[in-house]
Design a protein around this motif. Structure first.
Motif, PDB file in Angstrom:
ATOM      1  N   LEU A   1       0.920  -1.218  -0.192  1.00  0.00           N
ATOM      2  CA  LEU A   1      -0.021  -0.091  -0.154  1.00  0.00           C
ATOM      3  C   LEU A   1       0.891   1.156  -0.090  1.00  0.00           C
ATOM      4  CD1 LEU A   1      -2.927   1.034   0.126  1.00  0.00           C
ATOM      5  CD2 LEU A   1      -2.630   1.258   2.522  1.00  0.00           C
TER       6      LEU A   1
ATOM      7  N   ASP B   1      -7.287   6.731  -7.555  1.00  0.00           N
ATOM      8  CA  ASP B   1      -6.925   7.986  -7.524  1.00  0.00           C
ATOM      9  C   ASP B   1      -7.278   8.820  -8.854  1.00  0.00           C
ATOM     10  OD1 ASP B   1      -4.777   8.186  -9.717  1.00  0.00           O
ATOM     11  OD2 ASP B   1      -3.943   6.686  -8.652  1.00  0.00           O
TER      12      ASP B   1
ATOM     13  N   VAL C   1      -8.870   4.233  -0.336  1.00  0.00           N
ATOM     14  CA  VAL C   1      -8.171   2.958  -0.132  1.00  0.00           C
ATOM     15  C   VAL C   1      -9.265   1.835   0.513  1.00  0.00           C
ATOM     16  CG1 VAL C   1      -6.347   1.624   1.350  1.00  0.00           C
ATOM     17  CG2 VAL C   1      -5.951   4.101   0.441  1.00  0.00           C
TER      18      VAL C   1
ATOM     19  N   ILE D   1      -6.429   0.717  -4.238  1.00  0.00           N
ATOM     20  CA  ILE D   1      -6.257   2.148  -4.176  1.00  0.00           C
ATOM     21  C   ILE D   1      -6.903   3.072  -5.482  1.00  0.00           C
ATOM     22  CG2 ILE D   1      -3.987   1.844  -4.676  1.00  0.00           C
ATOM     23  CD1 ILE D   1      -3.318   4.460  -2.997  1.00  0.00           C
TER      24      ILE D   1
ATOM     25  N   LEU E   1      -7.243  10.272  -2.755  1.00  0.00           N
ATOM     26  CA  LEU E   1      -7.146   8.773  -2.935  1.00  0.00           C
ATOM     27  C   LEU E   1      -7.904   8.068  -1.993  1.00  0.00           C
ATOM     28  CD1 LEU E   1      -2.950   9.064  -2.131  1.00  0.00           C
ATOM     29  CD2 LEU E   1      -4.339   8.865  -4.334  1.00  0.00           C
TER      30      LEU E   1
ATOM     31  N   ILE F   1       0.524   4.340  -2.659  1.00  0.00           N
ATOM     32  CA  ILE F   1       0.046   5.783  -2.200  1.00  0.00           C
ATOM     33  C   ILE F   1       1.058   6.368  -2.836  1.00  0.00           C
ATOM     34  CG2 ILE F   1       0.083   7.263  -0.551  1.00  0.00           C
ATOM     35  CD1 ILE F   1      -1.278   5.039   1.269  1.00  0.00           C
TER      36      ILE F   1
ATOM     37  N   CYS G   1      -9.726   5.707   3.995  1.00  0.00           N
ATOM     38  CA  CYS G   1      -9.499   4.176   3.981  1.00  0.00           C
ATOM     39  C   CYS G   1     -10.509   3.697   4.759  1.00  0.00           C
ATOM     40  CB  CYS G   1      -8.284   3.979   4.835  1.00  0.00           C
ATOM     41  SG  CYS G   1      -7.752   2.260   5.022  1.00  0.00           S
TER      42      CYS G   1
END
Length: 723
Positions: free
Chosen positions: A55, A86, A72, A84, A70, A59, A224
């Protein structure tokens, strides 16, 4: 009948084989190249140790792509699913075919680019490593593309989504940016997968990494959550300030006690900024969010230095929260020292850390003049109670019955924390204090010294012998004594002749032989700064022969005064022998020690070990003379050790007549001695002991007679209680 205990040994299972049982190798084994699949899996295991490392790489790639958002998604701690999404620049369709091959990157072209790398990733190994130990799917769309493309990868190459289908990327509907989906991590490395204890533990590690980047990445929104849950565990907005991000992730208790700090030094090529808690906040474990050149890293040295800085502000076992973003000139940083980029090496580490900690200490000192207390506002309409002696006693008894009061701070636990308050010398009669005349003012000698900055690049010492000598110092470290020097308070000079000072550590008072401690300190400086010494230059240069003659004549007179004839020697013979040794090794002395001697025997410079302090030049002839018999020039390790020991002894402050007591006269002392004594007193307090605090590793040998405990505040109170 056979004995039931008589079992055939060959049928035993689980027994260890002995060396004799192994087959005898009669010929050397052939060396073969490993299968590429094995090589790639070994490399993947070094880079992707756990889901959190995968991860972190994803990132960093997303932020490098200019993302401002972002998202997650995690399932079973990232082992089952790690996704993930973006809104960055995306990946061109033409690049998808080599996206997961090893060492494919858009951030690095030549090896020299590492000296100016300004992105998170650079080696092109993250996605390649993931594709070898998981099922990887990439969905991406660039701004110029009319649609998104989805590609599946296995073993670094494009793979079909289902058997029989084409492996080429498929056009699909999608928004700009990239979505990377990692499924069944470590499916083909069962031993690694079984090593993880629980999914919740891995998820907590993921939250820690997401939280770090959420605090650091300004202008980037991060969220997240677990797969299947509607709410997010972490969610930050792109417009939030750093303090608001810390509040969302680490809580209001931390955010309410934050103070900002900055630090910079052009000479070391760095700038630093961050937020740290004041003395109102402390927890049992230090929280350090450290970023060096935008990369999240770990540094034991920085963590320990910050903890040491707070030791004088927080109670015992109290630790701070610190977020530190450190920007260092890329040419001074080596980013390629760890497979997961968890660590970096940079030049002038000790100096940079010391500068940052000093700036934090100043900030804490300014804030530490007050404490914050929570108060309860009286409700509207409530009657103000009448305060009497009875109500005070009653409320005190009620409070004692329902609450556990905080322990009272007794005087015998109070410690001295301000080095500027009254010292021993202030208690002496005015006639015995240091004169303030310019001739005897020790600060004048410090101010008249001129320093020039050299353009010479710092040298990284790779000599095994020097590293072994450094390791010997670390192995001999006395932990308790090192902590005392790291957090001590200077009390005052006691005796210049015996070279004794008083320092306080905690509630204890110590007498310290600063001559013995200085010897050990300068030896350690010689090891840490090996090959990078400053220099004390002489203009005009000094004559080596004449200096050796002064020392040799003095030594011979001393020996003849009370020794046998066997110990006699010829002055000229000794001078020639030692001068030839030094001139013959002048290149080595200049390269490693900044000790410059010409071929004609002229001394142009000697090593400078500590800025602001000049050793007594009256010791120089004897120092040069001892370089002959007391330095082992034949063995490399012994040569470096004995030379640095002699150099350290040269730098130790000389013994001087002590300050006269009340009623004693000082007129019979030479003015030069008075001036030198004032200079030594100034240097010991303002230069040497602050240097000991910053970087001295106290060894067991320096504890042996060098430091003596003379008083314990708690013990003194017990004595006075009986009086």
């Amino acid at each position: 009948m056979a004995d039931p205990m008589d079992v055939d040994q060959e049928s035993l299972r689980g027994t260890k084989r002995k060396a004799d049982d192994l087959s005898v190798v009669t010929a050397p084994r052939r060396i073969k190249a490993l299968d590429p699949d094995v090589v790639n899996k070994i490399a993947a295991g070094e880079i992707i140790v756990a889901p959190v490392h995968a991860l972190k790489e994803l990132i960093e790639n997303a932020v490098d792509a200019g993302s401002t958002s972002l998202e997650v998604l995690v399932k079973e701690g990232g082992l089952k699913l790690l996704q993930i999404t973006d809104n960055g620049h995306g990946i061109d369709k033409e690049d998808l075919s080599i996206l997961c091959e090893r060492f494919t990157t858009s951030k690095l072209k030549a090896f020299e680019d590492l000296t100016s790398i300004g992105t998170y990733g650079f080696r092109g190994e993250a996605l390649a490593s993931i594709s070898h130990i998981a099922h990887l799917t990439v969905t991406t769309r660039t701004k110029e593309s009319s649609c998104a493309y989805r590609a599946h990868y296995d073993g670094g190459h494009l793979a079909p989504a289902k058997p029989g289908q084409s492996a080429d990327p498929k056009p699909i509907a999608g928004r700009q940016g990239t979505q990377i989906t990692v499924e069944d991590l470590f499916y083909n490395v069962p031993t690694r997968r079984r090593a993880f204890r629980s999914a919740s533990e891995e998820y907590n590690k993921i939250l820690d990494v997401v939280g770090r980047y959420a605090v650091h990445c300004d202008g980037v929104a991060l969220s997240c959550k677990k797969h299947g849950e509607a709410s997010t565990t972490i969610s930050t907005q792109s417009t939030s300030s750093t303090v608001d991000r810390i509040r969302q992730i680490h809580g209001t208790a931390v955010a309410n006690e934050l103070i900002d700090f900055t630090s910079s030094e052009a000479k070391w090529g760095f700038t630093a900024r961050g937020w740290t808690t004041n003395a109102n906040y402390h927890v049992k474990k230090t929280t350090l969010l450290l970023f060096i050149n935008q990369r999240s890293v770990d540094s034991t040295n920085i963590r320990k230095a910050i903890e040491q800085t707070y030791s004088t502000f927080l109670p015992k076992s109290g630790h701070p929260f610190t977020y530190l973003s450190l920007e260092i000139d890329p040419q001074r940083v080596d980013v390629n020292v760890h497979p997961t980029k968890r660590e970096v090496n940079f030049l002038n580490e000790d100096d940079i850390i010391e500068t940052i900690c000093n700036d934090i200490r100043v900030k804490l000192g300014n804030v530490d003049t007050s404490r914050t207390f929570l108060t309860q506002t009286l409700l509207p309409g409530a009657r103000v109670p009448l305060i009497t002696a009875e109500t005070i006693n009653d409320s005190a008894s009620d409070a004692a019955a329902s609450f556990t009061p905080k322990a009272k701070l007794y005087e015998n636990n109070l410690v001295r924390t301000d080095a500027k308050i009254r010292k021993i010398t202030s208690m002496l009669p005015p006639s015995t204090r240091t004169s303030e005349s310019p001739a005897l003012n020790p600060s004048l000698a410090l101010e008249e010294t001129e320093y020039e900055t050299s353009d010479r690049e710092l040298v990284s010492c790779r000599l095994v012998t020097v590293k072994e000598l450094r390791a010997e110092v670390r192995d001999a470290m006395h932990n308790e004594l090192t902590e005392i020097f790291a957090g001590h308070t200077f009390v005052g000079m006691v005796d210049e002749r015996q070279r004794l000072v008083a320092i306080q550590g905690g509630v204890k008072l110590y007498l310290v032989d600063y001559g013995m401690i200085s010897n050990e300190y300068f030896y350690q400086v010689g090891l840490t700064d090996f090959g990078n010494f400053g220099s004390i230059r002489f203009n005009p240069p000094l004559n080596l022969h004449e200096l050796l003659k002064i020392a040799a004549v003095r030594e011979k007179a001393f020996l003849l005064a009370g020794a046998t004839e066997d110990e006699d020697f010829e002055v000229e013979e000794v001078m020639d022998l030692i001068s030839s040794q030094l001139i013959e090794r002048r290149e080595m002395l200049l390269e490693y020690f900044s000790f410059e001697i010409s071929n004609e025997g002229e001394i142009h410079s000697i090593p400078l070990l500590l800025k602001g302090y000049l050793p007594s030049m009256t010791k120089l002839p004897n120092f040069l003379l001892r370089l002959g018999p007391y330095v082992n020039w034949d063995d490399e390790k012994k040569c470096f050790e004995t030379f640095l020991r002699e150099l350290a002894a040269f730098y130790v402050p000389e013994q001087l007549p002590p300050t006269p007591g009340p009623g004693e006269e000082e007129d019979n002392l030479d003015e030069e001695v008075k001036s030198r004594r004032a200079y030594i007193n100034k240097v010991v307090e303002e230069i040497l002991f602050p240097a000991f605090r910053a970087r001295l590793i106290a060894t067991k040998s320096s504890m042996n007679g060098g430091v003596v405990e003379v008083a314990n505040l708690k013990g003194l109170y017990r004595v006075f209680e009986r009086c």
